[in-house]
Design a protein around this motif. Structure first.
Motif, PDB file in Angstrom:
ATOM      1  N   VAL A 150      16.601  -0.248 -11.730  1.00 44.86           N
ATOM      2  CA  VAL A 150      15.425   1.029 -11.488  1.00 44.86           C
ATOM      3  C   VAL A 150      15.034   0.713 -10.113  1.00 44.86           C
ATOM      4  O   VAL A 150      14.817  -0.387  -9.536  1.00 44.86           O
ATOM      5  CB  VAL A 150      14.457   0.697 -12.469  1.00 44.86           C
ATOM      6  N   GLY A 151      14.714   1.747  -9.468  1.00 44.09           N
ATOM      7  CA  GLY A 151      13.837   1.783  -8.197  1.00 44.09           C
ATOM      8  C   GLY A 151      12.557   1.964  -8.299  1.00 44.09           C
ATOM      9  O   GLY A 151      11.824   3.115  -8.949  1.00 44.09           O
ATOM     10  N   LEU A 152      11.574   0.921  -8.086  1.00 39.81           N
ATOM     11  CA  LEU A 152      10.101   1.036  -8.322  1.00 39.81           C
ATOM     12  C   LEU A 152       9.468   1.181  -6.989  1.00 39.81           C
ATOM     13  O   LEU A 152       9.584   0.374  -5.932  1.00 39.81           O
ATOM     14  CB  LEU A 152       9.746  -0.218  -9.061  1.00 39.81           C
ATOM     15  N   LEU A 153       8.632   2.314  -7.131  1.00 39.88           N
ATOM     16  CA  LEU A 153       7.994   2.641  -5.787  1.00 39.88           C
ATOM     17  C   LEU A 153       6.376   2.363  -5.672  1.00 39.88           C
ATOM     18  O   LEU A 153       5.644   2.867  -6.739  1.00 39.88           O
ATOM     19  CB  LEU A 153       8.295   3.984  -5.077  1.00 39.88           C
ATOM     20  N   PHE A 154       5.654   1.180  -4.892  1.00 39.05           N
ATOM     21  CA  PHE A 154       4.502   1.117  -4.892  1.00 39.05           C
ATOM     22  C   PHE A 154       4.122   1.577  -3.541  1.00 39.05           C
ATOM     23  O   PHE A 154       3.765   0.907  -2.719  1.00 39.05           O
ATOM     24  CB  PHE A 154       3.916  -0.195  -5.163  1.00 39.05           C
ATOM     25  N   SER A 155       4.071   2.981  -3.265  1.00 36.29           N
ATOM     26  CA  SER A 155       3.998   3.253  -1.856  1.00 36.29           C
ATOM     27  C   SER A 155       2.367   3.566  -1.553  1.00 36.29           C
ATOM     28  O   SER A 155       1.799   4.636  -2.446  1.00 36.29           O
ATOM     29  CB  SER A 155       4.484   4.712  -1.309  1.00 36.29           C
ATOM     30  N   ALA A 156       1.896   2.814  -0.874  1.00 38.34           N
ATOM     31  CA  ALA A 156       0.384   3.102  -0.282  1.00 38.34           C
ATOM     32  C   ALA A 156      -0.679   3.310  -1.623  1.00 38.34           C
ATOM     33  O   ALA A 156      -1.415   3.918  -1.465  1.00 38.34           O
ATOM     34  CB  ALA A 156       0.094   4.315   0.613  1.00 38.34           C
ATOM     35  N   VAL A 157      -0.147   2.373  -2.557  1.00 40.10           N
ATOM     36  CA  VAL A 157      -1.309   2.380  -3.857  1.00 40.10           C
ATOM     37  C   VAL A 157      -1.836   1.190  -4.078  1.00 40.10           C
ATOM     38  O   VAL A 157      -3.094   0.922  -4.404  1.00 40.10           O
ATOM     39  CB  VAL A 157      -0.267   2.876  -4.975  1.00 40.10           C
ATOM     40  N   LEU A 158      -1.056   0.031  -3.820  1.00 41.34           N
ATOM     41  CA  LEU A 158      -1.553  -1.581  -4.115  1.00 41.34           C
ATOM     42  C   LEU A 158      -2.913  -1.690  -3.206  1.00 41.34           C
ATOM     43  O   LEU A 158      -3.763  -2.670  -3.808  1.00 41.34           O
ATOM     44  CB  LEU A 158      -0.801  -2.550  -4.063  1.00 41.34           C
ATOM     45  N   ALA A 167       8.480  -6.650 -12.480  1.00 39.11           N
ATOM     46  CA  ALA A 167       9.271  -7.400 -11.965  1.00 39.11           C
ATOM     47  C   ALA A 167      10.174  -7.986 -12.933  1.00 39.11           C
ATOM     48  O   ALA A 167      11.578  -8.142 -13.267  1.00 39.11           O
ATOM     49  CB  ALA A 167       9.045  -8.402 -10.867  1.00 39.11           C
ATOM     50  N   GLU A 168       9.162  -8.679 -13.977  1.00 42.64           N
ATOM     51  CA  GLU A 168       9.907  -9.350 -15.134  1.00 42.64           C
ATOM     52  C   GLU A 168      10.592  -8.575 -16.198  1.00 42.64           C
ATOM     53  O   GLU A 168      11.282  -9.152 -17.034  1.00 42.64           O
ATOM     54  CB  GLU A 168       8.863 -10.104 -15.773  1.00 42.64           C
ATOM     55  N   ARG A 169      10.252  -7.183 -16.249  1.00 38.29           N
ATOM     56  CA  ARG A 169      10.745  -6.327 -17.158  1.00 38.29           C
ATOM     57  C   ARG A 169      12.004  -5.430 -16.208  1.00 38.29           C
ATOM     58  O   ARG A 169      12.689  -4.632 -17.304  1.00 38.29           O
ATOM     59  CB  ARG A 169       9.924  -5.493 -17.749  1.00 38.29           C
ATOM     60  N   LEU A 170      12.154  -5.490 -15.011  1.00 35.23           N
ATOM     61  CA  LEU A 170      13.211  -4.712 -14.297  1.00 35.23           C
ATOM     62  C   LEU A 170      14.538  -5.452 -14.720  1.00 35.23           C
ATOM     63  O   LEU A 170      14.844  -6.838 -14.476  1.00 35.23           O
ATOM     64  CB  LEU A 170      12.884  -4.422 -12.997  1.00 35.23           C
ATOM     65  N   PRO A 171      15.787  -4.772 -14.756  1.00 37.16           N
ATOM     66  CA  PRO A 171      17.027  -5.310 -14.962  1.00 37.16           C
ATOM     67  C   PRO A 171      17.619  -6.030 -13.588  1.00 37.16           C
ATOM     68  O   PRO A 171      17.065  -5.360 -12.511  1.00 37.16           O
ATOM     69  CB  PRO A 171      18.003  -4.354 -15.280  1.00 37.16           C
ATOM     70  N   PRO A 172      18.281  -6.888 -13.536  1.00 39.56           N
ATOM     71  CA  PRO A 172      18.834  -7.345 -12.236  1.00 39.56           C
ATOM     72  C   PRO A 172      19.478  -6.204 -11.395  1.00 39.56           C
ATOM     73  O   PRO A 172      20.113  -5.153 -12.029  1.00 39.56           O
ATOM     74  CB  PRO A 172      20.007  -8.196 -12.532  1.00 39.56           C
ATOM     75  N   GLY A 173      19.325  -6.155 -10.051  1.00 44.14           N
ATOM     76  CA  GLY A 173      19.654  -5.024  -9.146  1.00 44.14           C
ATOM     77  C   GLY A 173      18.778  -4.228  -8.794  1.00 44.14           C
ATOM     78  O   GLY A 173      19.169  -3.155  -7.849  1.00 44.14           O
ATOM     79  N   SER A 174      17.383  -4.150  -9.704  1.00 43.79           N
ATOM     80  CA  SER A 174      16.403  -3.210  -9.418  1.00 43.79           C
ATOM     81  C   SER A 174      16.054  -3.531  -8.062  1.00 43.79           C
ATOM     82  O   SER A 174      16.089  -4.620  -7.479  1.00 43.79           O
ATOM     83  CB  SER A 174      15.378  -3.398 -10.496  1.00 43.79           C
ATOM     84  N   LEU A 175      15.476  -2.362  -7.417  1.00 44.07           N
ATOM     85  CA  LEU A 175      15.023  -2.600  -6.204  1.00 44.07           C
ATOM     86  C   LEU A 175      13.100  -2.151  -6.179  1.00 44.07           C
ATOM     87  O   LEU A 175      12.888  -1.166  -6.695  1.00 44.07           O
ATOM     88  CB  LEU A 175      15.336  -1.594  -5.215  1.00 44.07           C
ATOM     89  N   VAL A 176      12.472  -2.876  -5.544  1.00 38.85           N
ATOM     90  CA  VAL A 176      10.834  -2.682  -5.590  1.00 38.85           C
ATOM     91  C   VAL A 176      10.530  -2.315  -4.040  1.00 38.85           C
ATOM     92  O   VAL A 176      10.738  -3.253  -3.102  1.00 38.85           O
ATOM     93  CB  VAL A 176      10.019  -3.777  -6.093  1.00 38.85           C
ATOM     94  N   TYR A 177       9.962  -1.330  -3.824  1.00 43.08           N
ATOM     95  CA  TYR A 177       9.375  -0.883  -2.675  1.00 43.08           C
ATOM     96  C   TYR A 177       7.800  -0.986  -2.445  1.00 43.08           C
ATOM     97  O   TYR A 177       7.109  -0.561  -3.404  1.00 43.08           O
ATOM     98  CB  TYR A 177       9.968   0.414  -1.984  1.00 43.08           C
ATOM     99  N   ILE A 178       7.375  -1.729  -1.308  1.00 40.26           N
ATOM    100  CA  ILE A 178       5.754  -1.644  -1.480  1.00 40.26           C
ATOM    101  C   ILE A 178       5.474  -1.385   0.112  1.00 40.26           C
ATOM    102  O   ILE A 178       5.974  -1.861   1.210  1.00 40.26           O
ATOM    103  CB  ILE A 178       5.324  -3.168  -1.582  1.00 40.26           C
ATOM    104  N   SER A 179       4.441  -0.284   0.098  1.00 36.31           N
ATOM    105  CA  SER A 179       3.706  -0.169   1.438  1.00 36.31           C
ATOM    106  C   SER A 179       2.424  -0.479   1.115  1.00 36.31           C
ATOM    107  O   SER A 179       1.570  -0.192   0.280  1.00 36.31           O
ATOM    108  CB  SER A 179       4.202   1.140   1.927  1.00 36.31           C
ATOM    109  N   HIS A 180       1.492  -0.980   2.438  1.00 39.94           N
ATOM    110  CA  HIS A 180       0.164  -1.451   1.833  1.00 39.94           C
ATOM    111  C   HIS A 180      -0.523  -1.462   3.297  1.00 39.94           C
ATOM    112  O   HIS A 180       0.067  -1.783   4.413  1.00 39.94           O
ATOM    113  CB  HIS A 180       0.277  -2.794   1.631  1.00 39.94           C
TER     114      HIS A 180
END
Length: 275
Positions: free
Chosen positions: A150-158, A175-188
């Motif tokens: 899964v691609g999880l996006l936290f764009s300018a929200v945290l 992160a604990e619930r995403l399958p291996p290979g998932s990507l997480v994007y954060i902008s802050h």
């Protein structure tokens, strides 16, 4: 959009609508424009933060899709604008599924209108701080296969969560619930220890009762120990791009950072993988 059944309160500012105004949108009210005008008038150049963030998000979604991600969750998505996540993802991968999540009822109304003919994309009204509610939402269950990356996006929200709301724990929950290979994007928002940072942070706190600029170390801490930060690491959004192909290209990125304005340096981003 103004009757009581919509749930939209025109007398109170909305973070999503202020962003919309700064990006040149029309889905905002006078109370939102008042805040936006403060940044445009009293902090000239600050609108660069919004544009740099949006452009980096487009690059991040493209990188995720090129890496094989076909399911995306955009947390705190804001109002529709040009190059929305589903449009970018589906340009790279026509079979991509996207769920937008935002607490603002105006986002829900506009999102549903935009997506009326797209059965691979949905918008869910939910609170970022209630991840289990989001995961169990019918549209999330319908569109997101959590057995696949899964691609999880936290764009300018945290940065809209205060420290006592524990944003790092929220990222860890996912992160604990995403399958291996998932990507997480954060902008802050990135603290510059300067007057621009102090004024902008104070305005958000005064307007919304929240808003927290963080140092590079604090932003990196949001990724936690369950995610592996990918190259080129955490950089100002204007400089960030997925995985430089060579040492020479990486050096060009660093050279570009030296030319950034103070505003360009006040928002940073990174992409991480769930091993």
């Amino acid at each position: 959009m103004t009757d009581d059944s919509s749930g939209i309160d025109e007398s109170r500012p909305s973070i999503a609508r202020v962003y919309d105004y700064l990006l040149g949108g029309k889905d905002n009210f006078a109370v939102d424009r008042e805040i936006g005008d403060f940044f445009l008038r009293d902090l000239p150049g600050s609108v660069a933060i919004a544009f740099a963030n949006r452009r980096a998000l487009v690059r991040a979604v493209g990188a995720m899709a090129d890496a094989g991600i076909r399911r995306f969750i955009d947390l705190g998505s804001g109002l529709p604008t040009a190059d929305n996540v589903h449009q970018v993802a589906q340009r790279h991968a026509p079979d991509a599924h996207v769920v937008y999540v935002d607490h603002d009822p105006m986002v829900l109304a506009h999102g549903r209108a935009l997506l009326a003919t797209d059965d691979r994309t949905a918008v869910v009204q939910a609170d970022l701080r209630e991840p289990e509610t989001i995961r169990q939402a019918p549209d999330v269950q319908r569109l997101i296969d959590f057995d696949q990356p899964v691609g999880l996006l936290f764009s300018a929200v945290l940065h809209h969560l205060n420290d006592d709301e524990r944003p790092a724990e929220l990222v860890r929950w996912w992160a604990e619930r995403l399958p291996p290979g998932s990507l997480v994007y954060i902008s802050h928002f990135r603290s510059g220890a300067n007057e621009e940072t102090r004024l902008a942070e104070r305005k958000l706190q005064d307007s919304f009762g929240r808003g927290r600029w963080r140092t590079d170390e604090e932003i990196l801490g949001l990724f936690g120990d369950r995610l592996e930060l990918l190259q080129p690491g955490l950089l100002p959004c204007r400089s960030w791009h997925p995985q430089p192909a060579s040492g020479e290209e990486a050096a060009e990125v660093l050279a570009d950072e030296e030319e950034l304005t103070v505003w360009d340096q006040l928002i940073a981003c990174g992409l991480a993988r769930r091993p």
